[in-house]
Design an enzyme around this catalytic site. Structure first.
Site, PDB file in Angstrom:
ATOM      1  N   ALA A  14      22.532 -35.195  29.428  1.00  7.30           N
ATOM      2  CA  ALA A  14      21.732 -35.534  28.243  1.00  7.30           C
ATOM      3  C   ALA A  14      20.333 -34.930  28.289  1.00  7.30           C
ATOM      4  CB  ALA A  14      21.632 -37.058  28.107  1.00  7.30           C
ATOM      5  N   ASP A  64      29.587 -43.701  32.380  1.00  3.58           N
ATOM      6  CA  ASP A  64      28.896 -44.105  33.595  1.00  3.58           C
ATOM      7  C   ASP A  64      29.722 -43.557  34.758  1.00  3.58           C
ATOM      8  OD1 ASP A  64      27.922 -45.344  35.830  1.00  3.58           O
ATOM      9  OD2 ASP A  64      27.918 -47.359  34.983  1.00  3.58           O
ATOM     10  N   ASN A  91      26.266 -33.570  38.243  1.00  4.99           N
ATOM     11  CA  ASN A  91      24.809 -33.491  38.229  1.00  4.99           C
ATOM     12  C   ASN A  91      24.125 -34.852  38.083  1.00  4.99           C
ATOM     13  OD1 ASN A  91      22.081 -32.149  37.363  1.00  4.99           O
ATOM     14  ND2 ASN A  91      22.658 -33.432  35.607  1.00  4.99           N
ATOM     15  N   SER A 138      20.262 -31.557  46.724  1.00  2.00           N
ATOM     16  CA  SER A 138      18.800 -31.380  46.684  1.00  2.00           C
ATOM     17  C   SER A 138      18.421 -30.774  48.027  1.00  2.00           C
ATOM     18  CB  SER A 138      18.150 -32.762  46.521  1.00  2.00           C
ATOM     19  OG  SER A 138      16.792 -32.735  46.909  1.00  2.00           O
ATOM     20  N   TYR A 151      17.627 -41.947  49.038  1.00  2.00           N
ATOM     21  CA  TYR A 151      17.960 -40.773  48.214  1.00  2.00           C
ATOM     22  C   TYR A 151      18.462 -39.637  49.117  1.00  2.00           C
ATOM     23  CZ  TYR A 151      17.163 -36.924  44.845  1.00  2.00           C
ATOM     24  OH  TYR A 151      17.307 -35.837  44.009  1.00  2.00           O
ATOM     25  N   SER A 154      21.981 -40.170  50.233  1.00  2.00           N
ATOM     26  CA  SER A 154      22.961 -39.893  49.167  1.00  2.00           C
ATOM     27  C   SER A 154      23.149 -38.390  48.995  1.00  2.00           C
ATOM     28  CB  SER A 154      22.511 -40.543  47.845  1.00  2.00           C
ATOM     29  OG  SER A 154      21.378 -39.882  47.305  1.00  2.00           O
ATOM     30  N   THR A 188      11.146 -31.928  35.901  1.00  2.64           N
ATOM     31  CA  THR A 188      11.950 -32.647  34.901  1.00  2.64           C
ATOM     32  C   THR A 188      11.417 -34.073  34.777  1.00  2.64           C
ATOM     33  OG1 THR A 188      13.462 -33.578  36.517  1.00  2.64           O
ATOM     34  CG2 THR A 188      14.049 -31.413  35.638  1.00  2.64           C
TER      35      THR A 188
HETATM   36  N1  LIG Z   1      14.026 -32.977  39.404  1.00  2.00           N
HETATM   37  C1  LIG Z   1      14.028 -32.709  40.707  1.00  2.00           C
HETATM   38  O1  LIG Z   1      12.972 -32.540  41.340  1.00  2.00           O
HETATM   39  C2  LIG Z   1      15.331 -32.545  41.427  1.00  2.00           C
HETATM   40  C3  LIG Z   1      16.519 -33.081  40.942  1.00  2.00           C
HETATM   41  N2  LIG Z   1      17.668 -32.943  41.683  1.00  2.00           N
HETATM   42  C4  LIG Z   1      18.929 -33.518  41.219  1.00  2.00           C
HETATM   43  O2  LIG Z   1      19.305 -32.889  40.008  1.00  2.00           O
HETATM   44  C5  LIG Z   1      20.050 -33.803  39.208  1.00  2.00           C
HETATM   45  C6  LIG Z   1      19.422 -33.867  37.815  1.00  2.00           C
HETATM   46  O3  LIG Z   1      18.079 -34.309  37.985  1.00  2.00           O
HETATM   47  P1  LIG Z   1      16.998 -34.270  36.813  1.00  2.00           P
HETATM   48  O4  LIG Z   1      17.499 -33.522  35.663  1.00  2.00           O
HETATM   49  O5  LIG Z   1      15.729 -33.919  37.444  1.00  2.00           O
HETATM   50  O6  LIG Z   1      16.953 -35.830  36.490  1.00  2.00           O
HETATM   51  P2  LIG Z   1      16.879 -36.618  35.101  1.00  2.00           P
HETATM   52  O7  LIG Z   1      16.535 -38.014  35.489  1.00  2.00           O
HETATM   53  O8  LIG Z   1      16.040 -35.911  34.123  1.00  2.00           O
HETATM   54  O9  LIG Z   1      18.415 -36.558  34.597  1.00  2.00           O
HETATM   55  C7  LIG Z   1      19.439 -37.269  35.240  1.00  2.00           C
HETATM   56  C8  LIG Z   1      20.481 -37.648  34.193  1.00  2.00           C
HETATM   57  O10 LIG Z   1      21.521 -38.387  34.858  1.00  2.00           O
HETATM   58  C9  LIG Z   1      21.897 -39.468  34.022  1.00  2.00           C
HETATM   59  N3  LIG Z   1      22.521 -40.543  34.786  1.00  2.00           N
HETATM   60  C10 LIG Z   1      21.931 -41.378  35.678  1.00  2.00           C
HETATM   61  N4  LIG Z   1      22.813 -42.295  36.114  1.00  2.00           N
HETATM   62  C11 LIG Z   1      23.997 -42.026  35.504  1.00  2.00           C
HETATM   63  C12 LIG Z   1      25.277 -42.624  35.539  1.00  2.00           C
HETATM   64  N5  LIG Z   1      25.526 -43.710  36.283  1.00  2.00           N
HETATM   65  N6  LIG Z   1      26.267 -42.077  34.796  1.00  2.00           N
HETATM   66  C13 LIG Z   1      26.031 -40.997  34.009  1.00  2.00           C
HETATM   67  N7  LIG Z   1      24.825 -40.408  33.912  1.00  2.00           N
HETATM   68  C14 LIG Z   1      23.819 -40.907  34.654  1.00  2.00           C
HETATM   69  C15 LIG Z   1      20.576 -39.915  33.390  1.00  2.00           C
HETATM   70  O11 LIG Z   1      20.780 -40.721  32.235  1.00  2.00           O
HETATM   71  C16 LIG Z   1      19.916 -38.577  33.104  1.00  2.00           C
HETATM   72  O12 LIG Z   1      20.237 -38.099  31.822  1.00  2.00           O
HETATM   73  C17 LIG Z   1      20.049 -35.131  39.962  1.00  2.00           C
HETATM   74  O13 LIG Z   1      21.253 -35.271  40.684  1.00  2.00           O
HETATM   75  C18 LIG Z   1      18.874 -34.987  40.910  1.00  2.00           C
HETATM   76  O14 LIG Z   1      19.026 -35.787  42.050  1.00  2.00           O
HETATM   77  C19 LIG Z   1      17.702 -32.253  42.860  1.00  2.00           C
HETATM   78  C20 LIG Z   1      16.576 -31.705  43.355  1.00  2.00           C
HETATM   79  C21 LIG Z   1      15.299 -31.805  42.700  1.00  2.00           C
HETATM   80  C1  LIG Z   2       7.996 -39.883  45.731  1.00  2.00           C
HETATM   81  C2  LIG Z   2       8.886 -38.992  44.944  1.00  2.00           C
HETATM   82  C3  LIG Z   2       8.176 -37.955  44.138  1.00  2.00           C
HETATM   83  C4  LIG Z   2       8.932 -37.524  42.951  1.00  2.00           C
HETATM   84  C5  LIG Z   2      10.073 -36.628  43.327  1.00  2.00           C
HETATM   85  C6  LIG Z   2      10.980 -36.465  42.196  1.00  2.00           C
HETATM   86  C7  LIG Z   2      12.162 -35.892  42.274  1.00  2.00           C
HETATM   87  C8  LIG Z   2      12.649 -35.323  43.480  1.00  2.00           C
HETATM   88  C9  LIG Z   2      13.938 -34.964  43.567  1.00  2.00           C
HETATM   89  C10 LIG Z   2      14.463 -34.335  44.748  1.00  2.00           C
HETATM   90  O1  LIG Z   2      15.652 -34.068  44.837  1.00  2.00           O
HETATM   91  C11 LIG Z   2      13.546 -34.013  45.878  1.00  2.00           C
HETATM   92  C12 LIG Z   2      13.496 -32.590  46.117  1.00  2.00           C
HETATM   93  C13 LIG Z   2      12.929 -32.078  47.180  1.00  2.00           C
HETATM   94  C14 LIG Z   2      12.305 -32.832  48.270  1.00  2.00           C
HETATM   95  C15 LIG Z   2      12.837 -32.493  49.596  1.00  2.00           C
HETATM   96  C16 LIG Z   2      12.356 -31.660  50.460  1.00  2.00           C
HETATM   97  C17 LIG Z   2      11.189 -30.855  50.255  1.00  2.00           C
HETATM   98  C18 LIG Z   2      11.234 -29.570  51.013  1.00  2.00           C
HETATM   99  C19 LIG Z   2      11.528 -28.438  50.066  1.00  2.00           C
HETATM  100  C20 LIG Z   2      10.943 -27.094  50.476  1.00  2.00           C
HETATM  101  O2  LIG Z   2      10.941 -26.746  51.647  1.00  2.00           O
HETATM  102  O3  LIG Z   2      10.473 -26.372  49.585  1.00  2.00           O
END
Ligand SMILES: NC(=O)C1=CN([C@@H]2O[C@H](COP(=O)(O)OP(=O)(O)OC[C@H]3O[C@@H](n4cnc5c(N)ncnc54)[C@H](O)[C@@H]3O)[C@@H](O)[C@H]2O)C=CC1
Ligand SMILES: CCCCC/C=C\C=C\C(=O)C/C=C\C/C=C\CCCC(=O)O
Length: 267
Positions: A14, A64, A91, A138, A151, A154, A188
């Site tokens: 979404a 979900d 994702n 991640s 986190y 997971s 994001t």
């Molecule tokens: N934003 C970041 O810094 C990073 C994000 N990620 C991973 O990337 C993926 C996407 O993250 P973002 O787009 O940043 O997050 P986001 O929070 O913007 O999007 C996550 C989406 O997952 C949906 N969601 C959550 N629980 C759910 C469920 N039970 N069933 C179906 N949908 C569900 C939410 O409604 C949302 O639309 C996640 O798995 C996150 O852990 C990995 C590394 C870095």
């Molecule tokens: C306290 C949390 C701050 C907000 C973080 C939000 C989202 C993070 C999502 C992740 O999946 C975390 C991603 C990276 C962190 C892990 C390691 C950092 C090292 C990466 C590098 O070497 O560049």
């Protein structure tokens, strides 16, 4: 894989990175079934995509990923509308440190069950055409981070699970490959770059002390743009001989493939 006409199912599509992966596939003339627990945001995204890419190329199903029937229904509906499924992107994810069961259910079990469903619905053994699974972990799935251990747990599970499933000798016959994408901090809603001041605040369960550590790390590593992560994602889809690949996308080093080695830095 050439993406023209290929059908992708994307959980958590979404908003954020899931929505961006979907847009990239649609731009490459693929078709997308988005699913998400947030139907308000899901239908907004659907409307926007339908205007640009046409009603026949995109759909949204509320789901979900922690509810197996709800998740399987998405696979059934996608196959019904598009006639096939070629790509599954597990994702959907969340970041909270105050609910271990929910975190593991969404980030770990949701991805594992999504992979099992993908194997069933895509595999040549069960009447599919084969295809590719991209599991979203991640860099926190490859290196310890002291302020988000739940986190991290997971996300580590996804790397080990994907590598293991990829080693199954039956994949060749099934026409399946399994890959894992590990982005570092990315701009994001989950990241919410304003979380330290006027934004939503740090994730639940993160203390003031841990918040300082997080800020320090974010400053040191930098923050990916969504476009940088999408570039890595598209490579995982397009390159065919990458079964078992684990790819990191970081601000400093860009796109890299990992081969079971931990990241070098200490946190
Ligand atoms: N934003 C970041 O810094 C990073 C994000 N990620 C991973 O990337 C993926 C996407 O993250 P973002 O787009 O940043 O997050 P986001 O929070 O913007 O999007 C996550 C989406 O997952 C949906 N969601 C959550 N629980 C759910 C469920 N039970 N069933 C179906 N949908 C569900 C939410 O409604 C949302 O639309 C996640 O798995 C996150 O852990 C990995 C590394 C870095
Ligand atoms: C306290 C949390 C701050 C907000 C973080 C939000 C989202 C993070 C999502 C992740 O999946 C975390 C991603 C990276 C962190 C892990 C390691 C950092 C090292 C990466 C590098 O070497 O560049």
């Amino acid at each position: 894989m050439k993406l023209k006409g290929k059908v992708a199912l994307i959980s958590g599509g979404a908003r954020g990175l899931g929505r961006a992966y979907a847009e990239a596939i649609l731009k490459a003339s693929g078709k997308v079934c988005l699913c998400d627990i947030d139907s308000e945001e899901g239908f907004k995204t659907l409307n926007k995509f339908q205007k640009t890419f046409g009603n026949d190329n995109v759909m949204f199903v509320k789901c979900d990923v922690t509810d197996h029937n709800s998740f399987e229904n998405v696979f059934k509906q996608a196959k019904r509308k598009f006639g096939a499924l070629d790509i599954v992107v597990n994702n959907a994810g969340l970041l909270t440190e105050d609910n271990v069961r929910k975190t593991m259910m969404v980030n770990s079990i949701g991805v594992i069950e999504g992979t099992q469903l993908a194997t069933h619905y895509l595999s040549k053994e069960s009447g599919g055409q084969g295809g590719v699974v991209v599991n979203i972990s991640s860099t926190a799935g490859l290196t310890p981070v002291f302020y988000m251990p739940i986190y991290v747990a997971s996300k580590y599970s996804i790397v080990g699970y994907t590598r293991s499933v990829a080693q199954n000798p039956a994949n060749k016959e099934r026409g399946m490959r399994y890959t894992c994408l590990c982005p570092a901090f990315t701009d994001t809603t989950m990241f919410d770059k304003k979380w330290s001041d006027e934004g939503e605040g740090p994730p639940p369960g993160v203390s003031e002390e841990e918040k300082k550590g997080a800020l320090h790390l974010i400053e040191a590593t930098g923050v990916n743009t969504v476009e940088e992560v999408v570039k890595g994602f598209m490579l995982l889809l397009e390159v065919d001989d990458n079964n078992g690949a684990v790819m990191t996308v970081t601000k400093k080093h860009g796109i890299q493939y990992r081969h079971g080695k931990p990241l070098s830095h200490k946190l």
